[in-house]
Design an enzyme around this catalytic site. Sequence first.
Site, short mmCIF file in Angstrom:
data_model
loop_
_atom_site.label_atom_id
_atom_site.label_comp_id
_atom_site.label_asym_id
_atom_site.label_seq_id
_atom_site.Cartn_x
_atom_site.Cartn_y
_atom_site.Cartn_z
N PRO A 23 39.73 33.93 43.53
CA PRO A 23 39.10 34.65 42.78
C PRO A 23 40.12 34.56 41.16
CG PRO A 23 40.37 35.59 44.46
CD PRO A 23 40.27 34.01 44.49
N CYS A 25 40.54 36.53 37.32
CA CYS A 25 40.24 37.90 36.47
C CYS A 25 39.63 37.18 35.35
CB CYS A 25 41.78 38.38 36.06
SG CYS A 25 42.23 39.32 37.60
N ALA A 57 39.26 39.96 41.00
CA ALA A 57 39.64 41.32 41.61
C ALA A 57 38.81 42.26 41.16
CB ALA A 57 41.07 41.57 41.23
N GLN A 100 36.16 39.94 45.68
CA GLN A 100 37.57 40.32 46.05
C GLN A 100 37.65 41.87 45.63
OE1 GLN A 100 41.25 39.19 43.86
NE2 GLN A 100 41.93 38.54 45.84
N TYR A 182 49.93 44.04 44.14
CA TYR A 182 48.87 44.86 43.87
C TYR A 182 49.04 46.03 44.88
CZ TYR A 182 47.50 42.10 39.90
OH TYR A 182 47.58 41.36 38.62
N ARG A 229 43.47 38.57 51.43
CA ARG A 229 44.46 37.79 50.57
C ARG A 229 45.72 38.21 50.75
NH1 ARG A 229 44.39 34.31 44.83
NH2 ARG A 229 43.48 32.80 46.10
N ARG A 324 42.93 27.15 38.76
CA ARG A 324 43.00 26.35 37.41
C ARG A 324 42.40 25.17 37.30
NH1 ARG A 324 49.43 27.70 37.26
NH2 ARG A 324 48.93 27.43 39.55
C1 LIG Z 1 42.86 32.75 35.20
C2 LIG Z 1 43.21 33.35 36.49
C3 LIG Z 1 43.09 34.56 36.82
C4 LIG Z 1 43.52 34.89 38.25
N1 LIG Z 1 42.98 36.31 38.94
C5 LIG Z 1 43.13 36.36 40.09
C6 LIG Z 1 42.58 37.52 40.83
O1 LIG Z 1 41.84 38.19 40.15
N2 LIG Z 1 42.74 37.69 42.31
C7 LIG Z 1 43.71 36.93 42.99
O2 LIG Z 1 43.82 37.32 44.00
N3 LIG Z 1 44.47 35.84 42.11
C8 LIG Z 1 43.99 35.65 40.88
N4 LIG Z 1 44.56 34.78 40.37
C9 LIG Z 1 45.40 33.65 41.11
C10 LIG Z 1 44.49 32.38 41.73
O3 LIG Z 1 43.42 32.86 42.64
C11 LIG Z 1 45.36 31.28 42.41
O4 LIG Z 1 45.79 31.93 43.54
C12 LIG Z 1 46.36 30.99 41.59
O5 LIG Z 1 45.92 30.64 40.23
C13 LIG Z 1 47.04 29.52 41.98
O6 LIG Z 1 46.03 28.47 42.48
P1 LIG Z 1 45.88 27.23 41.38
O7 LIG Z 1 47.15 26.58 41.40
O8 LIG Z 1 44.78 26.35 42.14
O9 LIG Z 1 45.51 27.92 39.87
C14 LIG Z 1 44.17 33.97 39.07
C15 LIG Z 1 44.38 32.83 38.47
C16 LIG Z 1 44.07 32.47 37.23
C17 LIG Z 1 44.42 31.23 36.58
#
Ligand SMILES: Cc1cc2nc3c(=O)[nH]c(=O)nc-3n(C[C@H](O)[C@H](O)[C@H](O)COP(=O)(O)O)c2cc1C
Length: 371
Positions: A23, A25, A57, A100, A182, A229, A324
Amino acid sequence: MSHLFSPITLRGLTLANRVVVAPMCQYSAIDGVPNDWHLMHLGQYAVGGAGLVFTEATAVEPEGRITPGCPGLHNDKQQAEWERIISFFRNYGAAKIGIQIAHAGRKASANVPWDGGTPLAENDGAWRTVSASALPYADGWHTPHALSGNDLAQLKTAFVDSTHRAVAAGFDVIELHAAHGYLMHQFLSPISNQRSDAFGGHLAGRMAFPLEVFEAMRIAAGDTPLGVRISASDWVADSSWTIQESNVFCTELKARGCDFIDVSSAGNSPQQKISTGPGYQTGFAQAVREATGLPVMAVGKITNAIQAETILATGQADMVALARGMLLDPRWAWRAAEKLGEQATFPPQYARSSPALRGEPIPGNPPKAAD
Ligand SMILES: Cc1cc2nc3c(=O)[nH]c(=O)nc-3n(C[C@H](O)[C@H](O)[C@H](O)COP(=O)(O)O)c2cc1C
């Protein structure tokens, strides 16, 4: 066959592979309504070879949005726009789509990150935030209203209504957001939950509201796979939410029909001290997997195919989620498949980009007429 590109079944739903788009945002909705940005953002992943793609989310009520740009699923207009996106997945994608479902609690009413991510000022449309206790997230953040018994009943109904809408809209998977500081996490952690009633105190009390919400969502979700989650740890030394408590919580979720756990961490306190690095949360995923026997998703700095394959092959997790890495390369799954000697699904329009395909359409991603 690689582990990464082998199918997995959650309840009655089979995912073609174990690559999950986490997920993310986008802060781009208007009045909680997703739009063309979301269609483009999620649509690129629909055709990108992942098995499952999550929405960001998505709030159960307007006050549950992190920022004014966060989407919701609590009215017909929002539902219709989510249906448009789901229809794209059905018509052109091979991936399944999950939502989510969330409430930001005391971390709501904030500016979008490119405006600082700070709490909204009164004259910028700030709204009243809510939480387990009247404790702000950090200095300068809104002091939330501590939810009463009546408020909790109403909020549970909001989670159930959004779940019904998610099923009606056609989402394949539903995930309850209980991570990253949250609202659900605020109830679980003693940092943010200092209630003295049945919804606070000892672990059973702190878990009570999230478990009630989950139970009600489980009924509303019917046959749709429903997972959670979690933040496996607050990464705060004393009196905080830990992996041991997470294991108990996830065992309780399993007893209530949970289909998977998506294992993240942190987000509930500015005092957190995280040691990050490649796969820094994967150990938590393994711990939850071993404690519960539930399918788990590992997430956090998973960036390359061999790393992802190793996580699965060594039994640390059942699926890997990337955020990312997917922003940087929405074709991550295509490249990972090539690296592992597998063939990902390509839409026929793009099949000529696959070295192995030379333009042949792939079963599982056939051309379909738009509705
Ligand atoms: C731009 C962005 C928005 C995110 N929004 C959410 C979200 O809406 N809900 C959530 O549970 N995690 C959110 N995350 C966290 C990611 O889902 C993920 O758990 C976190 O970035 C670690 O993974 P990565 O190292 O592959 O980026 C967000 C991360 C990024 C980079």
